[in-house]
Write an enzyme that holds these catalytic residues in place. Structure first.
Site, PDB file in Angstrom:
ATOM      1  N   SER A  16       0.798  -1.144  -0.073  1.00 16.27           N
ATOM      2  CA  SER A  16      -0.140   0.028   0.027  1.00 16.27           C
ATOM      3  C   SER A  16       0.808   1.344   0.025  1.00 16.27           C
ATOM      4  O   SER A  16       0.475   2.195  -0.817  1.00 16.27           O
ATOM      5  CB  SER A  16      -1.010  -0.019   1.213  1.00 16.27           C
ATOM      6  OG  SER A  16      -2.185  -0.944   0.971  1.00 16.27           O
ATOM      7  N   LYS A  63     -12.073  -4.288   8.572  1.00 11.76           N
ATOM      8  CA  LYS A  63     -12.939  -3.845   7.983  1.00 11.76           C
ATOM      9  C   LYS A  63     -14.451  -3.644   8.259  1.00 11.76           C
ATOM     10  O   LYS A  63     -15.100  -2.873   7.632  1.00 11.76           O
ATOM     11  CB  LYS A  63     -12.966  -4.529   6.523  1.00 11.76           C
ATOM     12  CG  LYS A  63     -11.618  -4.503   5.675  1.00 11.76           C
ATOM     13  CD  LYS A  63     -11.829  -5.430   4.629  1.00 11.76           C
ATOM     14  CE  LYS A  63     -10.592  -5.074   3.542  1.00 11.76           C
ATOM     15  NZ  LYS A  63     -10.621  -5.606   2.414  1.00 11.76           N
ATOM     16  N   ASN A  84     -13.182  -0.328   3.323  1.00 10.76           N
ATOM     17  CA  ASN A  84     -11.593  -0.446   3.033  1.00 10.76           C
ATOM     18  C   ASN A  84     -10.882   1.166   3.034  1.00 10.76           C
ATOM     19  O   ASN A  84      -9.735   1.011   2.971  1.00 10.76           O
ATOM     20  CB  ASN A  84     -11.123  -1.431   1.915  1.00 10.76           C
ATOM     21  CG  ASN A  84     -11.370  -0.996   0.782  1.00 10.76           C
ATOM     22  OD1 ASN A  84     -12.663  -0.443   0.569  1.00 10.76           O
ATOM     23  ND2 ASN A  84     -10.417  -0.827  -0.124  1.00 10.76           N
ATOM     24  N   ASP A 100     -12.699  -1.760  -3.079  1.00  5.34           N
ATOM     25  CA  ASP A 100     -12.424  -3.189  -3.378  1.00  5.34           C
ATOM     26  C   ASP A 100     -13.433  -3.402  -4.768  1.00  5.34           C
ATOM     27  O   ASP A 100     -13.189  -3.938  -5.523  1.00  5.34           O
ATOM     28  CB  ASP A 100     -12.570  -4.264  -2.575  1.00  5.34           C
ATOM     29  CG  ASP A 100     -11.277  -4.331  -1.554  1.00  5.34           C
ATOM     30  OD1 ASP A 100     -10.238  -3.887  -1.807  1.00  5.34           O
ATOM     31  OD2 ASP A 100     -11.439  -4.712  -0.427  1.00  5.34           O
ATOM     32  N   GLY A 123     -14.536 -19.533  -3.498  1.00  3.74           N
ATOM     33  CA  GLY A 123     -14.151 -19.188  -2.189  1.00  3.74           C
ATOM     34  C   GLY A 123     -15.176 -17.905  -1.706  1.00  3.74           C
ATOM     35  O   GLY A 123     -15.681 -17.333  -2.544  1.00  3.74           O
ATOM     36  N   ALA A 124     -15.597 -18.134  -0.496  1.00  2.05           N
ATOM     37  CA  ALA A 124     -16.495 -16.930   0.272  1.00  2.05           C
ATOM     38  C   ALA A 124     -16.074 -16.213   1.224  1.00  2.05           C
ATOM     39  O   ALA A 124     -16.631 -15.971   2.299  1.00  2.05           O
ATOM     40  CB  ALA A 124     -17.902 -17.944   0.352  1.00  2.05           C
ATOM     41  N   GLY A 125     -14.678 -16.177   1.332  1.00  2.00           N
ATOM     42  CA  GLY A 125     -14.042 -15.324   2.589  1.00  2.00           C
ATOM     43  C   GLY A 125     -14.434 -13.626   2.303  1.00  2.00           C
ATOM     44  O   GLY A 125     -15.261 -13.400   1.619  1.00  2.00           O
ATOM     45  N   GLY A 126     -13.711 -12.780   2.741  1.00  2.00           N
ATOM     46  CA  GLY A 126     -13.700 -11.538   2.692  1.00  2.00           C
ATOM     47  C   GLY A 126     -14.173 -10.967   1.081  1.00  2.00           C
ATOM     48  O   GLY A 126     -15.040 -10.443   0.855  1.00  2.00           O
ATOM     49  N   TYR A 221      -2.334 -11.560  -6.911  1.00  2.00           N
ATOM     50  CA  TYR A 221      -1.042 -10.698  -7.703  1.00  2.00           C
ATOM     51  C   TYR A 221       0.175 -11.275  -7.528  1.00  2.00           C
ATOM     52  O   TYR A 221       0.874 -10.669  -8.147  1.00  2.00           O
ATOM     53  CB  TYR A 221      -1.430  -9.226  -7.382  1.00  2.00           C
ATOM     54  CG  TYR A 221      -1.604  -8.859  -5.952  1.00  2.00           C
ATOM     55  CD1 TYR A 221      -2.884  -8.663  -5.547  1.00  2.00           C
ATOM     56  CD2 TYR A 221      -0.261  -8.668  -5.388  1.00  2.00           C
ATOM     57  CE1 TYR A 221      -2.773  -8.345  -3.847  1.00  2.00           C
ATOM     58  CE2 TYR A 221      -0.269  -8.320  -4.012  1.00  2.00           C
ATOM     59  CZ  TYR A 221      -1.577  -8.038  -3.372  1.00  2.00           C
ATOM     60  OH  TYR A 221      -1.573  -7.607  -1.825  1.00  2.00           O
TER      61      TYR A 221
HETATM   62  P1  NAP Z   1     -10.265 -14.964   3.153  1.00  2.00           P
HETATM   63  O1  NAP Z   1     -11.310 -14.044   3.835  1.00  2.00           O
HETATM   64  O2  NAP Z   1      -9.337 -15.785   4.321  1.00  2.00           O
HETATM   65  O3  NAP Z   1     -10.791 -16.263   2.406  1.00  2.00           O
HETATM   66  C1  NAP Z   1     -10.284 -17.198   1.774  1.00  2.00           C
HETATM   67  C2  NAP Z   1     -11.329 -17.792   1.298  1.00  2.00           C
HETATM   68  O4  NAP Z   1     -10.656 -19.185   0.203  1.00  2.00           O
HETATM   69  C3  NAP Z   1     -12.438 -18.685   2.097  1.00  2.00           C
HETATM   70  O5  NAP Z   1     -13.583 -18.866   1.626  1.00  2.00           O
HETATM   71  C4  NAP Z   1     -11.477 -20.055   2.397  1.00  2.00           C
HETATM   72  O6  NAP Z   1     -12.631 -21.340   2.347  1.00  2.00           O
HETATM   73  C5  NAP Z   1     -11.077 -20.351   0.842  1.00  2.00           C
HETATM   74  N1  NAP Z   1      -9.942 -21.244   0.870  1.00  2.00           N
HETATM   75  C6  NAP Z   1      -8.811 -21.488   1.291  1.00  2.00           C
HETATM   76  N2  NAP Z   1      -8.214 -22.458   0.790  1.00  2.00           N
HETATM   77  C7  NAP Z   1      -8.993 -23.047  -0.212  1.00  2.00           C
HETATM   78  C8  NAP Z   1      -8.654 -24.494  -0.946  1.00  2.00           C
HETATM   79  N3  NAP Z   1      -7.624 -25.202  -0.860  1.00  2.00           N
HETATM   80  N4  NAP Z   1      -9.871 -24.676  -1.725  1.00  2.00           N
HETATM   81  C9  NAP Z   1     -10.769 -23.912  -1.703  1.00  2.00           C
HETATM   82  N5  NAP Z   1     -11.193 -22.631  -1.075  1.00  2.00           N
HETATM   83  C10 NAP Z   1     -10.198 -22.388  -0.218  1.00  2.00           C
HETATM   84  O7  NAP Z   1      -9.329 -14.341   2.210  1.00  2.00           O
HETATM   85  P2  NAP Z   1      -9.617 -12.956   1.452  1.00  2.00           P
HETATM   86  O8  NAP Z   1      -9.342 -11.705   2.175  1.00  2.00           O
HETATM   87  O9  NAP Z   1     -11.067 -13.080   1.146  1.00  2.00           O
HETATM   88  O10 NAP Z   1      -8.484 -13.029   0.274  1.00  2.00           O
HETATM   89  C11 NAP Z   1      -8.589 -14.303  -0.926  1.00  2.00           C
HETATM   90  C12 NAP Z   1      -7.364 -13.780  -1.767  1.00  2.00           C
HETATM   91  O11 NAP Z   1      -7.748 -12.727  -2.492  1.00  2.00           O
HETATM   92  C13 NAP Z   1      -5.759 -13.548  -1.225  1.00  2.00           C
HETATM   93  O12 NAP Z   1      -5.325 -14.476  -1.908  1.00  2.00           O
HETATM   94  C14 NAP Z   1      -5.838 -12.157  -1.294  1.00  2.00           C
HETATM   95  O13 NAP Z   1      -4.448 -11.823  -1.522  1.00  2.00           O
HETATM   96  C15 NAP Z   1      -6.817 -11.913  -2.579  1.00  2.00           C
HETATM   97  N6  NAP Z   1      -7.059 -10.444  -2.607  1.00  2.00           N
HETATM   98  C16 NAP Z   1      -6.767  -9.689  -3.753  1.00  2.00           C
HETATM   99  C17 NAP Z   1      -7.135  -8.527  -3.993  1.00  2.00           C
HETATM  100  C18 NAP Z   1      -6.690  -7.398  -5.258  1.00  2.00           C
HETATM  101  O14 NAP Z   1      -6.962  -6.306  -5.032  1.00  2.00           O
HETATM  102  N7  NAP Z   1      -6.359  -8.218  -5.931  1.00  2.00           N
HETATM  103  C19 NAP Z   1      -8.072  -7.902  -2.878  1.00  2.00           C
HETATM  104  C20 NAP Z   1      -8.405  -8.473  -1.625  1.00  2.00           C
HETATM  105  C21 NAP Z   1      -7.951 -10.192  -1.563  1.00  2.00           C
HETATM  106  P3  NAP Z   1     -12.559 -21.730   3.863  1.00  2.00           P
HETATM  107  O15 NAP Z   1     -13.623 -21.313   4.648  1.00  2.00           O
HETATM  108  O16 NAP Z   1     -12.892 -23.229   3.505  1.00  2.00           O
HETATM  109  O17 NAP Z   1     -11.358 -21.991   4.604  1.00  2.00           O
END
Ligand code: NAP
Length: 278
Positions: A16, A63, A84, A100, A123-126, A221
């Site tokens: 950042s 957040k 954010n 975002d 994926g259904a995280g953040g 990235y």
């Molecule tokens: P997060 O909140 O930790 O969520 C991660 C998600 O991935 C969860 O749903 C998790 O599921 C799932 N997951 C983890 N390992 C897995 C696997 N082996 N198979 C299937 N699903 C899996 O993370 P986040 O903040 O959303 O970020 C996710 C990614 O996006 C990171 O790599 C981050 O660097 C990237 N990102 C990029 C940007 C950008 O501007 N380009 C912005 C934000 C984030 P479970 O619940 O099953 O663990």
């Protein structure tokens, strides 16, 4: 000199400061951009110093928690239930934004991708929650593909989306079921960390899952080209990596803070500079 910061905990390596300085330079502005790593038990005490700044970014784990300390949220933050970026209105109100989602939409626009039709979010995280919400509210048929054991975690995301638009079309699927390659998707988005440095050989789905995918967006990235992206190219998908979104969300933050617009060529220059430094 205007002063900004990123708030988070822990804040190991963050791009950042570098990114915001490069962008500010494009606007002819000099900025001070600090890293504010604040532990949860110290947040209340330290927040006043952040509100003295000209604006700040927020990352994990604050957040959602920051919302209670703000005067209002703009539509992006309300839709996504997460902030954010904090900026200040002319009247001095503390306003929360979600850039975002702006970063995602502008990345798609600059690559000529319309957000429509059948979209699969891995994926259904953040960030996965943000993609699913943004696409569903734009009228897409969204499949949230998650690990079998995590399917329950995706339910609140669907409930949140339907609380805004009861007609929204959102399915929850086992990510492993995609490997059969039977479903057609206009857009597939990787919102898992699978394939990120250093485990660059990993991929969230098998190559067979990409057979009927038109556009593949991997929001990772680092590395610039993930294993998933390589498989996508081999399958003939249009492939987009995550650096553009990272830069465009920061662009949207500075447009709020400075009240000025960036030109596409300024943003492209910063993406290229950052690519060289990764
Ligand atoms: P997060 O909140 O930790 O969520 C991660 C998600 O991935 C969860 O749903 C998790 O599921 C799932 N997951 C983890 N390992 C897995 C696997 N082996 N198979 C299937 N699903 C899996 O993370 P986040 O903040 O959303 O970020 C996710 C990614 O996006 C990171 O790599 C981050 O660097 C990237 N990102 C990029 C940007 C950008 O501007 N380009 C912005 C934000 C984030 P479970 O619940 O099953 O663990």
């Amino acid at each position: 000199m205007k002063q900004f910061a990123i708030l988070g905990y822990p804040l190991g390596h963050t791009l950042s400061p570098q990114l915001h300085r490069l962008l500010a330079r494009e606007l002819g502005e000099q900025i001070d951009y600090q890293i504010c790593q604040i532990a949860p038990e110290q947040l209340e005490q330290r927040l006043p110093e952040l509100f003295e700044l000209d604006g700040f970014n927020i990352t994990i784990p604050y957040k959602v928690r920051i919302i209670d300390s703000l005067d209002r949220l703009d539509r992006t933050a309300r839709n996504h239930g997460a902030v954010n970026v904090v900026g200040f209105s002319a009247a001095g109100e503390r306003v929360g934004y979600n850039t975002d989602c702006v970063g995602f939409v502008r990345t798609m626009q600059t690559h000529g991708v319309e957000i429509k039709g059948d979209v699969c979010v891995l994926g259904a995280g953040g960030v996965g929650r943000m993609f699913a919400t943004e696409c569903a509210l734009r009228g897409c048929r969204v499949t949230m593909a998650v690990r079998r054991d995590s399917m329950e975690k995706a339910e609140p995301v669907r409930a949140h989306i339907r609380s805004i638009d009861p007609q929204a079309q959102v399915e929850i699927a086992d990510i492993a079921s995609l490997n059969a390659g039977e479903q057609t998707f206009d857009l597939m988005i990787n919102a898992t960390p699978v394939g990120m440095f250093p485990k660059v050989e990993a991929s969230p789905v098998e190559a067979s899952a990409l057979k009927k995918v038109k556009t593949l967006f991997d929001c990772i990235y680092n590395p610039r080209q993930t294993r998933l992206m390589q498989d996508g190219e081999a399958a003939g998908c249009q492939v987009i990596g995550g650096l553009d979104m990272l830069v465009w969300q920061a662009v949207a933050a500075q447009e709020i803070w400075f009240g000025r617009q960036f030109k596409n060529e300024q943003v492209e220059r910063v993406i290229a500079q950052l690519q060289e430094q990764l």
